[in-house]
Design a protein around this motif. Structure first.
Motif, short mmCIF file in Angstrom:
data_model
loop_
_atom_site.label_atom_id
_atom_site.label_comp_id
_atom_site.label_asym_id
_atom_site.label_seq_id
_atom_site.Cartn_x
_atom_site.Cartn_y
_atom_site.Cartn_z
N UNK A 1 44.55 -3.39 15.86
CA UNK A 1 44.84 -4.79 15.50
C UNK A 1 44.42 -5.74 16.62
N UNK A 2 44.70 -5.33 17.87
CA UNK A 2 44.28 -6.16 19.02
C UNK A 2 42.77 -6.30 19.07
N UNK A 3 42.04 -5.23 18.73
CA UNK A 3 40.57 -5.29 18.72
C UNK A 3 40.08 -6.25 17.63
N UNK A 4 40.73 -6.23 16.46
CA UNK A 4 40.35 -7.18 15.40
C UNK A 4 40.58 -8.63 15.85
N UNK A 5 41.72 -8.84 16.49
CA UNK A 5 42.00 -10.20 16.98
C UNK A 5 40.97 -10.61 18.03
N UNK A 6 40.60 -9.69 18.93
CA UNK A 6 39.58 -10.00 19.95
C UNK A 6 38.25 -10.35 19.31
N UNK A 7 37.90 -9.65 18.21
CA UNK A 7 36.64 -9.96 17.54
C UNK A 7 36.68 -11.36 16.94
N UNK A 8 37.81 -11.69 16.33
CA UNK A 8 37.91 -13.05 15.78
C UNK A 8 37.88 -14.10 16.88
N UNK A 9 38.55 -13.81 18.00
CA UNK A 9 38.54 -14.77 19.11
C UNK A 9 37.13 -14.94 19.67
N UNK B 1 43.52 -21.23 18.52
CA UNK B 1 42.65 -20.08 18.23
C UNK B 1 42.62 -19.11 19.40
N UNK B 2 41.91 -19.47 20.47
CA UNK B 2 41.73 -18.53 21.58
C UNK B 2 43.05 -18.19 22.26
N UNK B 3 43.84 -19.21 22.59
CA UNK B 3 45.08 -18.94 23.31
C UNK B 3 46.05 -18.10 22.47
N UNK B 4 46.16 -18.45 21.17
CA UNK B 4 47.03 -17.67 20.30
C UNK B 4 46.53 -16.24 20.16
N UNK B 5 45.19 -16.11 20.06
CA UNK B 5 44.64 -14.76 19.93
C UNK B 5 44.88 -13.93 21.18
N UNK B 6 44.68 -14.52 22.35
CA UNK B 6 44.92 -13.78 23.59
C UNK B 6 46.40 -13.40 23.73
#
Length: 399
Positions: free
Chosen positions: A233-241, A201-206
């Motif tokens: 898209x990066x902001x969406x991923x950061x929110x999910x992370x 989750x976190x590592x893949x998102x980062x």
């Protein structure tokens, strides 16, 4: 391991009660028999005095324990001497030798107890032969047979008890080692689970955010629209992370707090869980805690209570422990007290410094670290043999 304060086995205690009762029954019967036949005899006052002395000496025996200390050996010698004088004056007191066999066998090691039993038996046989007036075969053979049976039974019981103690010690040690192994395996399994969760989750998102932002940087001048899409898209991923990180924080919070109900309910759950037949844990409150308390404060106080009770269980040998939550205007205080063996708070192990600190684990240093993060203070009052009082105070508005 030294057996300090270990209670007697139930069967040994029952046998001791029977032997004590038998001694006083035989002593009383011998006194009554002598007075009925020789009330006017010249030795009657001495027999009465020696009988009373022997009874008093015998009553003092349990207070001296069962180990062959100098006081216990002196007491045994006085008991045997008083009984021997009684047997010389009145041969009917010879039957009191049977409970004295048991007393000698409990007090002395077998190599010393067996000669004592032989001496008591010889005195009893000599007294009975004098009373019979002729070499009665029953008098010659019965006392040695009784002494041999009593000695053999007692020695065999002692050896069986010693073997059973060794087996129990091995079982307790094995269970402790198994519990430690299970804890280590559980810790490793939890670390692996968290590592997988963080990687997935976190590592893949980062990693995805980094790639998208690098791509956006390269396209910022030549394809600004595409670059902005990468940034969104990066902001969406950061929110999910971030949501995943919050879930981790929630999952790693104390389970008793995660169930709801506040700190007081969590403390009561811990007290109930820590209460055993050997240790009773109670919870008291003074004042009403504000609801809700800051999550870091609740978590810290609960962890401190758990750690303190773990130390009580493992090191204090206490009968009771009390958790007291006191809510003041400017701070909340958790007191953990016990009636255990106590310790010297000035030692390196207690202060968390020096080479001895590692011997008792990281309990107190961890408590100080938690409180330091929240601007709190820790006070410890203890002395060897006087129990321990630990007081953790945290400001209502942690710094």
């Amino acid at each position: 391991m030294p057996e300090v304060g270990v209670p007697e086995r139930d069967d040994t205690r029952a046998l001791t009660v029977v032997m004590h009762t038998a001694f006083f029954v035989l002593l009383s019967a011998s006194v009554v028999r002598y007075l009925a036949r020789h009330a006017e005899g010249p030795h009657t006052p001495w027999v009465i005095v020696l009988s009373a002395l022997l009874a008093v000496l015998y009553v003092l025996g349990p207070a001296l324990g069962t180990r062959p200390t100098p006081r216990r050996l002196t007491w045994l010698g006085l008991v045997v001497a008083a009984w021997a004088l009684l047997v010389v004056l009145a041969p009917s007191f010879a039957w009191c030798a049977v409970p004295l066999f048991y007393t000698g066998l409990r007090t002395l090691p077998p190599r010393a107890a067996i000669p004592l039993v032989a001496l008591l038996t010889a005195l009893a046989v000599a007294a009975q032969l004098g009373l019979a007036g002729w070499p009665d075969p029953n008098v010659l053979l019965a006392p040695p047979a009784v002494a041999a049976v009593a000695t053999t039974v007692f020695v065999v019981m002692q050896r069986q008890a010693a073997r059973q103690d060794v087996l129990i010690d091995d079982l307790v040690r094995t269970r402790r080692e198994l519990a430690a192994t299970e804890r280590r395996e559980g810790t490793l399994a939890e670390r692996e689970r968290l590592a997988r969760e963080i990687h997935d989750t976190l590592a893949q998102g980062l990693s995805s955010q980094r790639m998208l932002l690098q791509a956006a940087d390269r396209l910022w001048d030549t394809a600004p629209g595409t670059a902005r899409d990468h940034v969104r898209t990066a902001a969406d991923i950061a929110e999910r992370s971030l949501a995943e990180a919050r879930r981790f924080v929630h999952d790693l919070a104390p389970a008793d707090l995660a169930e709801g109900g506040g700190l007081l309910r969590a403390l009561r759950a811990v007290a109930e869980r820590e209460t055993t037949p050997e240790l009773t844990v109670r919870v008291h409150t003074e004042g009403s805690p504000p609801e809700p308390l800051p999550a870091p404060v609740e978590s810290a106080l609960l962890r401190i209570a758990q750690g303190a009770l773990a130390n009580v269980r493992e090191h204090a040998a206490a009968r009771t422990a009390t958790l007291t939550l006191t809510c003041l205007d400017d701070q909340i205080v958790l007191d953990v007290t016990d009636d255990g063996r106590g310790f010297d708070p000035r030692t390196p192990a207690a202060s968390g410094s020096g080479p001895a600190a590692g011997e008792r684990g990281h309990g107190l240093p961890a408590v100080r670290a938690r409180l330091r993060q929240l601007g709190g203070t820790l006070t410890i009052e203890s002395a060897p043999g006087e129990g321990t009082a630990l007081s953790a105070a945290i400001p209502m508005e942690p710094r």
